[in-house]
Design an enzyme around this catalytic site. Structure first.
Site, short mmCIF file in Angstrom:
data_model
loop_
_atom_site.label_atom_id
_atom_site.label_comp_id
_atom_site.label_asym_id
_atom_site.label_seq_id
_atom_site.Cartn_x
_atom_site.Cartn_y
_atom_site.Cartn_z
N GLU A 1 -4.97 11.41 39.90
CA GLU A 1 -5.74 12.74 40.53
C GLU A 1 -6.24 13.35 39.27
OE1 GLU A 1 -3.86 15.32 43.09
OE2 GLU A 1 -3.35 13.90 44.33
N ASP B 1 -3.17 26.76 43.93
CA ASP B 1 -2.40 26.45 42.49
C ASP B 1 -1.26 27.39 42.22
OD1 ASP B 1 -5.19 24.37 41.87
OD2 ASP B 1 -3.10 23.79 41.90
O1 LIG Z 1 1.85 20.47 41.26
P1 LIG Z 1 2.63 19.56 42.27
O2 LIG Z 1 3.64 20.46 43.03
O3 LIG Z 1 3.40 18.40 41.94
O4 LIG Z 1 1.74 19.19 43.71
C1 LIG Z 1 0.71 18.22 43.31
C2 LIG Z 1 -0.48 19.13 43.11
O5 LIG Z 1 -0.35 19.31 41.69
C3 LIG Z 1 -1.79 18.09 43.07
O6 LIG Z 1 -2.13 17.15 44.03
C4 LIG Z 1 -2.87 19.47 43.36
C5 LIG Z 1 -3.08 20.11 42.16
N1 LIG Z 1 -4.19 21.17 42.89
C6 LIG Z 1 -4.03 21.34 44.19
C7 LIG Z 1 -4.27 22.14 45.19
C8 LIG Z 1 -4.01 21.78 46.60
C9 LIG Z 1 -3.34 20.95 46.89
C10 LIG Z 1 -2.76 19.86 45.81
C11 LIG Z 1 -3.00 20.29 44.62
#
Ligand SMILES: O=P(O)(O)OC[C@@H](O)[C@@H](O)c1c[nH]c2ccccc12
Length: 270
Positions: A49, A60
């Site tokens: 991603e 975030d």
């Molecule tokens: O950071 P985490 O807790 O590992 O979760 C994945 C996330 O970072 C990525 O998929 C993501 C980055 N920004 C987001 C905003 C909404 C949903 C998901 C995301």
């Protein structure tokens, strides 16, 4: 066939779950992001991603907010992020790329321009966390025309909307493990297993889970339940920790920083 479909089919044949890192492109700069993407592939990541930094990243947590701020110091744009994927591909990276962006930067760009750029730079999927399925029809005609997947997020509170969300999806379904914002967690929504099971029963698409997953034990737990696991904040925090090395003028110090990131991701790959 779309690279995302190919990858999940191959993983299924191998009886494996996908490891899907998230990084913020341009943190600390685009050239280093391209080297980090290469390191992710070496570490065994299966898809990636690529986050477009945004000034108002509502969903975030602090780690990714800081990464966005660092990238925005160089005024990095959604076009720069897309081109970074294209550069990575040219350098020999085979991972399927998923552009992860809030909706607003896409509105500025225009969908025709966006999808042409995505195709030119071999990006296979799009995640737009603040685009509800009720408003995603505007993009639907492009995703099918360009064979680029719009991957939806479903949350434990999606309930009756799950059906509608998964029926308009392609690529895979992103199950958000917990409510709130991104960031490493010790525990998850109390019904997370049941929630993931409900989503799997509602779709034949691969199902991946993200939000809060930061160590091998958690990757193992969720890989038992679904086809892939997304890890963002824990990796972005590792990048933050080694920034002094990554930004050092000596190539050896930069390489040392990249190795630490690679080794951190490698121990997450089952
Ligand atoms: O950071 P985490 O807790 O590992 O979760 C994945 C996330 O970072 C990525 O998929 C993501 C980055 N920004 C987001 C905003 C909404 C949903 C998901 C995301």
């Amino acid at each position: 066939m779309n690279r995302i479909d190919q990858t999940f089919q191959q993983l299924k044949r191998d009886g494996q779950s996908a490891l899907i890192p998230f990084i913020t492109v341009g943190d600390p700069d685009v050239a280093t992001s391209i080297r980090i993407i290469q390191a992710m592939e070496e570490a065994g990541a299966d898809l990636i991603e690529l986050g477009v930094p945004y000034s108002d990243p509502l969903a975030d947590g602090p780690v990714i907010q800081r990464a966005s701020q660092r990238a925005l110091e160089h005024q990095i744009t959604v076009i720069d992020c897309i081109k970074a994927a294209g550069e990575s591909r040219k350098s020999g990276v085979n991972l399927p790329f998923i552009l992860f962006t809030y909706y607003n930067p896409l509105l500025q760009l225009g969908f025709e321009t966006l999808f042409n750029l995505l195709r030119e730079n071999d990006i296979s999927g799009l995640i737009i966390p603040d685009l509800p399925v009720e408003e995603s029809s505007v993009i639907a005609k492009y995703t099918s025309e360009y064979n680029i997947h719009l991957i939806p997020l479903v949350a434990p509170t999606s309930n009756e909307r799950i059906e509608r969300i998964v029926n308009s999806a392609s690529g895979f379904i992103y199950c958000v493990s917990s409510l709130g914002v991104t960031g490493e967690r010790a525990d998850f929504h109390q019904e997370v297993e049941k929630f993931i099971q409900n989503v799997k029963e509602a779709t034949s698409l691969p199902v991946a889970v993200g939000f809060g997953i930061s160590n091998r034990e958690q990757v193992e737990r969720f890989s038992e339940l679904c086809d892939g696991v997304i890890v963002g904040s824990a990796i972005v925090r590792k990048i933050e920790e080694v920034l002094p090395e990554l930004t050092n003028h000596e190539a050896e110090r930069q390489d040392a920083g990249l190795l630490k990131i690679r080794d951190f991701v490698r121990q997450l790959k089952l």
